[in-house]
Structures are given as structure tokens and as C-alpha cells.
Design a protein around this motif. Structure first.
Motif, mmCIF file in Angstrom:
data_model
loop_
_atom_site.group_PDB
_atom_site.id
_atom_site.type_symbol
_atom_site.label_atom_id
_atom_site.label_comp_id
_atom_site.label_asym_id
_atom_site.label_seq_id
_atom_site.Cartn_x
_atom_site.Cartn_y
_atom_site.Cartn_z
ATOM 1 N N ARG A 7 0.943 -1.082 0.054
ATOM 2 C CA ARG A 7 0.038 -0.073 -0.061
ATOM 3 C C ARG A 7 1.009 1.288 0.167
ATOM 4 O O ARG A 7 1.910 1.141 0.630
ATOM 5 C CB ARG A 7 -1.080 -0.026 1.013
ATOM 6 N N VAL A 8 0.527 2.094 -0.747
ATOM 7 C CA VAL A 8 1.430 3.371 -0.910
ATOM 8 C C VAL A 8 0.883 4.688 -0.802
ATOM 9 O O VAL A 8 -0.369 4.801 -1.194
ATOM 10 C CB VAL A 8 2.058 3.372 -2.536
ATOM 11 N N LEU A 9 1.461 5.552 0.130
ATOM 12 C CA LEU A 9 0.653 6.514 0.526
ATOM 13 C C LEU A 9 1.632 7.731 0.190
ATOM 14 O O LEU A 9 2.814 7.744 0.747
ATOM 15 C CB LEU A 9 0.040 6.858 1.865
ATOM 16 N N SER A 10 1.528 8.957 -0.421
ATOM 17 C CA SER A 10 2.531 10.019 -0.575
ATOM 18 C C SER A 10 1.917 11.313 -0.873
ATOM 19 O O SER A 10 0.710 11.473 -1.549
ATOM 20 C CB SER A 10 3.287 9.663 -1.739
ATOM 21 N N PRO A 11 2.394 12.388 -0.129
ATOM 22 C CA PRO A 11 2.017 13.705 -0.528
ATOM 23 C C PRO A 11 2.279 14.106 -1.974
ATOM 24 O O PRO A 11 3.311 13.880 -2.474
ATOM 25 C CB PRO A 11 2.668 14.499 0.627
ATOM 26 N N VAL A 12 1.390 15.005 -2.398
ATOM 27 C CA VAL A 12 1.491 15.455 -3.798
ATOM 28 C C VAL A 12 1.461 16.993 -3.658
ATOM 29 O O VAL A 12 2.564 17.511 -4.287
ATOM 30 C CB VAL A 12 0.297 15.026 -4.721
ATOM 31 N N GLY A 13 0.803 17.674 -2.695
ATOM 32 C CA GLY A 13 0.818 19.179 -2.532
ATOM 33 C C GLY A 13 0.438 19.192 -1.078
ATOM 34 O O GLY A 13 0.271 18.054 -0.333
ATOM 35 N N PRO A 14 0.180 20.580 -0.659
ATOM 36 C CA PRO A 14 0.141 20.670 0.707
ATOM 37 C C PRO A 14 -1.311 20.007 1.131
ATOM 38 O O PRO A 14 -1.349 19.746 2.254
ATOM 39 C CB PRO A 14 -0.087 22.104 0.909
ATOM 40 N N ARG A 15 -2.123 20.017 0.390
ATOM 41 C CA ARG A 15 -3.355 19.326 0.789
ATOM 42 C C ARG A 15 -3.966 18.282 -0.138
ATOM 43 O O ARG A 15 -5.241 18.126 -0.393
ATOM 44 C CB ARG A 15 -4.588 20.383 1.040
ATOM 45 N N ASP A 18 -1.586 11.097 -2.965
ATOM 46 C CA ASP A 18 -1.797 9.757 -3.508
ATOM 47 C C ASP A 18 -1.922 8.714 -2.751
ATOM 48 O O ASP A 18 -0.986 8.524 -1.763
ATOM 49 C CB ASP A 18 -0.411 9.580 -4.647
ATOM 50 N N TYR A 19 -3.052 7.915 -2.960
ATOM 51 C CA TYR A 19 -2.822 6.588 -2.148
ATOM 52 C C TYR A 19 -3.206 5.631 -3.075
ATOM 53 O O TYR A 19 -4.422 5.572 -3.899
ATOM 54 C CB TYR A 19 -3.961 6.850 -1.152
ATOM 55 N N TRP A 20 -2.700 4.402 -2.989
ATOM 56 C CA TRP A 20 -3.001 3.159 -3.642
ATOM 57 C C TRP A 20 -2.952 1.898 -2.876
ATOM 58 O O TRP A 20 -1.926 1.670 -2.102
ATOM 59 C CB TRP A 20 -1.997 2.738 -4.991
ATOM 60 N N GLU A 21 -3.975 1.167 -2.694
ATOM 61 C CA GLU A 21 -4.448 0.346 -1.652
ATOM 62 C C GLU A 21 -3.637 -0.934 -2.283
ATOM 63 O O GLU A 21 -3.113 -1.859 -1.381
ATOM 64 C CB GLU A 21 -5.830 -0.226 -1.927
ATOM 65 N N ASP A 22 -3.298 -0.991 -3.627
ATOM 66 C CA ASP A 22 -2.330 -2.148 -4.193
ATOM 67 C C ASP A 22 -1.456 -1.403 -5.072
ATOM 68 O O ASP A 22 -2.001 -1.208 -6.315
ATOM 69 C CB ASP A 22 -3.209 -3.086 -4.956
ATOM 70 N N ILE A 32 13.318 6.618 -7.490
ATOM 71 C CA ILE A 32 12.136 6.007 -7.722
ATOM 72 C C ILE A 32 11.978 6.124 -9.023
ATOM 73 O O ILE A 32 11.846 7.279 -9.699
ATOM 74 C CB ILE A 32 11.030 6.917 -6.833
ATOM 75 N N THR A 33 11.766 5.091 -9.809
ATOM 76 C CA THR A 33 11.647 5.054 -11.367
ATOM 77 C C THR A 33 10.198 4.520 -11.700
ATOM 78 O O THR A 33 9.821 4.836 -12.733
ATOM 79 C CB THR A 33 12.672 4.029 -12.156
ATOM 80 N N GLU A 34 9.602 4.070 -10.835
ATOM 81 C CA GLU A 34 7.907 3.803 -11.273
ATOM 82 C C GLU A 34 7.376 3.849 -9.877
ATOM 83 O O GLU A 34 7.495 3.396 -8.728
ATOM 84 C CB GLU A 34 7.775 2.592 -11.844
ATOM 85 N N VAL A 35 5.975 4.589 -9.668
ATOM 86 C CA VAL A 35 4.982 4.409 -8.675
ATOM 87 C C VAL A 35 3.583 4.657 -9.042
ATOM 88 O O VAL A 35 3.604 5.383 -9.965
ATOM 89 C CB VAL A 35 5.639 5.391 -7.534
ATOM 90 N N GLY A 36 2.929 3.786 -8.409
ATOM 91 C CA GLY A 36 1.334 3.764 -9.073
ATOM 92 C C GLY A 36 0.560 2.685 -8.605
ATOM 93 O O GLY A 36 1.293 1.723 -7.596
ATOM 94 N N PRO A 37 -0.475 2.548 -9.367
ATOM 95 C CA PRO A 37 -1.194 1.116 -8.814
ATOM 96 C C PRO A 37 -0.532 0.089 -9.505
ATOM 97 O O PRO A 37 0.451 0.099 -10.371
ATOM 98 C CB PRO A 37 -2.581 1.527 -9.820
ATOM 99 N N TYR A 38 -0.596 -1.037 -8.710
ATOM 100 C CA TYR A 38 0.175 -2.313 -9.195
ATOM 101 C C TYR A 38 -0.221 -2.900 -10.609
ATOM 102 O O TYR A 38 -1.485 -2.721 -10.661
ATOM 103 C CB TYR A 38 -0.021 -3.396 -8.323
ATOM 104 N N ASP A 39 0.528 -2.950 -11.337
ATOM 105 C CA ASP A 39 0.142 -3.357 -12.763
ATOM 106 C C ASP A 39 0.651 -4.629 -13.253
ATOM 107 O O ASP A 39 0.742 -4.946 -14.564
ATOM 108 C CB ASP A 39 0.802 -2.303 -13.760
#
Ligand code: GUN
Ligand code: ZN
Length: 401
Positions: A7-15, A18-22, A32-39
Motif C-alpha cells: 500500500r502506498v501513500l504519498s503527499p502530492v501538494g500541501p493538501r 496519492d494513495y494506492w491500496e495495491d 524512484i523510477t515507477e510508482v502507482g497502482p500495481y500493474d
């Protein structure tokens, strides 16, 4: 090239987050060369249901106070005299300093802190021990001995010439390090002569170094400072000597006037908000709206040992409480921003603080029960579950600590 599924959680801006459950995070060397939904990419490690976040940023912490966490002898000036100065005097002994440096670096890594602005004792040799340990561990930090030529026990005072010569030599020694920088840290006005502060500011400007100091933390301290320097307000004491600019990090800022806030904002200085310390020493509540309305860059500080925990998510929770006390309900995404990317940017580290392609992989893995799902619940648990276990793993520049 590790490929992590988590599971991945990251800030994008002050408010914005991004969050991906998988999700998937791919790290090559330090990047970091790739981040996002598991593909469907073949993975090296499945970390689910664990949660990956960026590493945390501590904008204000004291290395030589690592062994006195919880000493409840506040308010500020009494606590310095009774608890802090006797402990900091022990750092004249490099063996003692080395032992505490090992503990302190362990504790930072276990807290998931990957970048910190760290105050040392007055001893340049103790600072050298800390820098060597930070280097060995692979942590990222801005570090300096505190400068004090008055207002503390004699064994903790260093005349200006010696203190600045030692600091300059330390800076030359670490100048080309990829992760460690030297800061100029006049501890606070009450422990420095005007000449010391002026010379410190000049060294910082000549060499482009970060400056940090305490300001406007405690009402008695504010009064004594204005009296000693015959100044209309606290900030002017630092302004007069050239310490206030866009590479200055000001810890506390609880009792600044509206005019002082305007001048902090105008100078582009950074505020280190230390809500746990402010509550524990009874110093007061920082009016966060003054910083927000002026868009003052902000970083969160654990301020150990006036703060009781090195964990920055705990500082985020205390910042939330502090906000409520000052009539400001803060968005948890804003709190996360300050403790990660926002704090890193404020400290001049533009390449870390978020899990995003092209950024350096400073990351933390958190245990998180599978039943907690969805962006809002996951963020709430990360920030506000006081019984949350310590982070499981920490990486700096793609390298696991
Ligand atoms: N003001 C001067 N020194 C210190 C310190 O070590 N901690 C805090 N919280 N405030 C200070
Ligand atoms: Zn402090």
C-alpha cells in the motif's frame, strides 16, 4: 532494481495525497523510477498489507538530549539549567558522545526519520562523532554544534574565535558529503553575545550555510531577551546581526507579534513548529494561522528532549491538537505535507519527501492492519493512532538502513 508491491501513500501538494491500496514502487540505485497502482510487474517483495510512505523530516531536534527525554523540570529556563546543561556537559567526553550518537541514530531510523536538522552540544568533537555515525548509517542531516559564549555554565561556553574556528574546520571537513551538511546554530539570544551572533551570521553567509536558532518560546525568555539587547522585540535581536534570511530555521515562534510574523515571512525564513515541546514545557501554543496566512515555509520538529518522541507522525498529531487550541482545524494531508515533502523543501531538500518518479527513494514501511482501508482511514491511523507500532523498515537513497 527492487520492485515493491505495497500500500502506498504519498503527499502530492500541501493538501493533496496519492494513495494506492495495491501499489507498486520501483527503485533503481537511489531513484524512484515507477510508482502507482500495481500493474502486474514481476515483484521482488510483497510488503502488503504494509504501507510505504516517504521518510519523515524532523526540522528541529537536539542530539545531546537523547538520554534526558521526559525530564519534566520545565519551564524552559529552569529545565535548561537543571536538566539540559548538566547532560550536555557530558559531551566533552568523546566516548560518551559516540555512545549516544549510536543510540540517537538508531532511534532516528526506528522513528522513520530520514532527514533531520540536528543541534549538537557546544563540542565540535562530539558533533564530529555524530556526523561519523550519521554517515555510517546513511542518514540525511543538517548538523551543527550550538554556539554559546554566555548564559550557561562555564564549561559549556566557547569564546567566539574558538567556536567559529572549530565550526569552520568542521564545515571544511564535511563540505563535499552527499547527505550531510553543517549548520550555524547560535543556540538562542540569551546564550550568545551580539558579537558571536554577528560573526556566526557572517560565516553562514560567506559559505551559504543553514542557520537555525530558537526564538520566542517562553514569555520570561522573551522579556529577558528584549531587556538584555535593548530591543523592541525578539526578532530584531537576530535581524540586527544578519541572522534572519531564507536559509534560517526558527524554532518555536510562539509569542511573535503580527509585525514579527510579517518580517519572518518577508525574509523567507522557515519556521520549525514543535508542538509537543511547546505543550510539555508549558511554553504556549504556536498560532499556526499566522504562518499559514503568510505562507511561511514550515517544518515540524520533535524538539527532543523538550519533545517526548522522535516520531514525526506523533508531532503531526500534536500539531493537530495545537491547531484546535488556536482555533485552526488542520487537514491531516497538510500535517503529512509538513512532516515530509513540505518540511524537506523548507530545508532545501527538493529531491526527497514524496514517493514520485524522479525523486530519491527515502521511504518508510509501516505495519498496518488489513482492515484499515481507504485513503482517509489509512492517513488517520498513521497520524492519530497513538498505539501504532514503530516503522518496520527505513530506506535512505534507496539503501535500507
Ligand atoms: N532554548 C535554548 N535552548 C533550548 C533547548 O535546548 N531546547 C528548547 N526547547 N529551547 C531552547
Ligand atoms: Zn530546541
Amino acid at each position: 532494481m527492487p520492485v515493491f508491491r505495497a500500500r502506498v501513500l504519498s503527499p502530492v501538494g500541501p493538501r493533496e495525497i496519492d494513495y494506492w491500496e495495491d501499489g507498486v514502487v520501483v527503485v533503481e540505485d537511489q531513484w524512484i523510477t515507477e510508482v502507482g497502482p500495481y500493474d502486474g510487474l514481476p515483484i521482488d517483495e510483497d510488503l502488503r498489507p504494509g504501507l510505504l510512505t516517504p521518510g519523515f523530516v524532523d526540522g528541529h531536534v537536539h542530539f545531546p538530549q537523547a538520554r534526558i527525554v521526559g525530564a519534566a523540570s520545565g519551564p524552559l529556563l529552569r529545565w535548561l539549567e537543571r536538566s539540559v546543561f548538566p547532560e550536555e556537559a557530558r559531551f566533552a567526553d568523546v566516548e560518551y558522545a559516540s555512545a549516544v550518537a549510536r543510540e540517537f541514530c538508531d532511534a532516528l531510523a526506528r522513528a522513520g526519520t530520514t532527514l533531520a536538522l540536528i543541534y549538537g552540544s557546544v563540542h565540535a568533537e562530539a558533533c564530529q562523532c555524530l556526523l561519523e555515525e550519521l554517515d555510517r548509517r546513511g542518514l540525511r542531516a543538517i548538523v551543527g554544534p550550538v554556539l554559546m559564549d554566555q548564559g550557561a555554565p562555564p564549561e559549556l561556553l566557547r569564546p567566539k574565535e574558538r567556536a567559529l574556528a572549530d565550526l569552520a574546520a568542521l564545515e571544511e571537513r564535511w563540505r563535499d558529503h552527499p547527505r550531510l551538511k553543517i549548520a550555524v546554530i547560535p543556540r538562542f539570544a540569551l546564550s550568545c553575545s551580539e558579537e558571536m551572533m554577528r560573526a556566526a551570521a557572517a560565516l553562514a553567509s560567506e559559505r551559504g550555510l543553514w542557520v537555525s536558532t530558537h526564538i520566542s518560546e517562553n514569555l520570561e525568555e522573551c522579556q529577558l531577551t528584549r531587556d538584555r539587547f535593548s530591543a523592541p522585540d525578539y526578532l530584531e535581536v537576530y535581524e540586527r546581526v544578519g541572522l534572519i534570511h531564507e536559509r534560517t530555521v526558527l524554532a518555536h515562534c510562539i509569542h511573535l507579534s503580527a509585525g514579527e510574523w510579517d518580517r519572518v515571512a518577508g525574509a523567507g525564513s522557515v519556521v520549525a513548529h514543535c508542538p509537543d515541546s511547546n505543550a510539555f514545557l508549558g511554553s504556549g501554543s504556536m498560532p499556526i494561522a499566522e504562518a499559514l496566512s503568510r505562507e511561511v515555509p514550515l517544518t515540524l520538529g520533535s524538539d527532543v528532549a523538550a519533545g517526548r518522541s522522535l516520531r514525526i507522525p506523533t508531532a503531526m498529531a500534536y500539531a493537530h491538537d495545537n491547531g484546535l487550541r488556536t482555533n485552526e482545524r488542520l487537514d491531516p494531508r497538510q500535517l503529512l505535507w509538513w512532516g515530509t515533502r513540505g518540511g524537506a523543501q523548507a530545508l532545501g531538500h527538493d529531491q526527497v519527501g514524496a514517493l514520485r518518479v524522479g525523486m530519491v527513494a527515502d521511504m518508510v514501511l509501516h505495519a498496518l492492519p488489513e482492515r484499515i482501508q481507504g485513503e482517509e482511514a489509512v492517513l488517520a491511523s498513521l497520524l492519530f493512532d497513538g498505539d501504532r507500532p514503530a516503522p518496520l523498515r527505513t530506506w535512505v537513497g534507496g539503501r535500507e538502513l
